[in-house]
Design an enzyme around this catalytic site. Structure first.
Site, PDB file in Angstrom:
ATOM      1  CG  HIS A  67      19.198 -94.921  -0.618  1.00 21.09           C
ATOM      2  ND1 HIS A  67      20.453 -94.909  -0.056  1.00 21.09           N
ATOM      3  CD2 HIS A  67      19.281 -95.757  -1.689  1.00 21.09           C
ATOM      4  CE1 HIS A  67      21.244 -95.698  -0.748  1.00 21.09           C
ATOM      5  NE2 HIS A  67      20.556 -96.237  -1.744  1.00 21.09           N
ATOM      6  CD  GLU A  68      16.124 -97.546  -2.883  1.00 23.71           C
ATOM      7  OE1 GLU A  68      16.575 -97.616  -4.040  1.00 23.71           O
ATOM      8  OE2 GLU A  68      16.725 -98.016  -1.892  1.00 23.71           O
ATOM      9  CG  HIS A  71      19.554 -95.198  -6.460  1.00 30.34           C
ATOM     10  ND1 HIS A  71      20.890 -95.230  -6.769  1.00 30.34           N
ATOM     11  CD2 HIS A  71      19.432 -95.909  -5.302  1.00 30.34           C
ATOM     12  CE1 HIS A  71      21.547 -95.916  -5.841  1.00 30.34           C
ATOM     13  NE2 HIS A  71      20.682 -96.334  -4.935  1.00 30.34           N
TER      14      HIS A  71
HETATM   15 ZN   LIG Z   1      21.038 -97.557  -3.320  1.00 30.28          ZN
END
Ligand SMILES: [Zn+2]
Ligand SMILES: [Zn+2]
Length: 153
Positions: A67-68, A71
């Site tokens: 998830h990170e 980004h």
């Molecule tokens: Zn996030």
């Protein structure tokens, strides 16, 4: 897991799932409660909630890292890196990252850290944040509150 080991893991996941190297730093965050991780726009660092660094949560940890990293790579390449962006949704789905911080019961256990008690009637109150005992009084009897202890999860 140490920060160096976490760094290695993030770098490995970056190469394996994103086919790109992760060139910044990973930090362990010991104060995070309900979030699994955070990507910092200003210095491109990734922070990971310390609670997920045990073998039991390996699967959740990998989901958070993906998830990170989603980004991270989108931000660095100038694409839509926010949760609501189509680029973000697509890439996250593609690599199998977690959409939300996995629920391992942190929120309930951790939030109310401060224990107060009424000096008159003994009623106890748990609060997320510290309160000004000169301004707030007991809801039952109006007595003065006293900080009993700060609970460290
Ligand atoms: Zn996030
Ligand atoms: Zn009271």
């Amino acid at each position: 897991m140490t920060e160096a080991e976490l760094q290695k893991l993030v770098e490995a996941i970056a190469v394996k799932y994103f086919n790109q190297p992760f060139r910044h730093q990973v930090k362990i965050n010991y104060r995070m409660t309900t979030t699994g991780g955070r990507y910092r726009l200003k210095d491109h660092q990734i922070e990971i909630n310390a609670h997920f660094l045990i073998p039991q949560y390996r699967h959740e940890l990998i989901g958070i890292i993906k998830h990170e990293l989603t980004h991270y790579f989108l931000h660095l390449s100038g694409r839509g890196y926010r949760h609501r962006d189509q680029d973000f949704k697509q890439l996250l789905n593609q690599v199998g990252g977690s959409r939300f911080a996995p629920d391992i019961g942190l929120s309930k256990k951790q939030q109310r850290k401060y224990l107060y008690s009424c000096q008159k009637c003994g009623q106890e109150y748990r609060r997320v944040r510290q309160i000004n005992v000169r301004r707030y009084s007991c809801g039952k009897c109006g007595g003065k509150l006293k900080l009993v202890k700060k609970l460290v999860h």
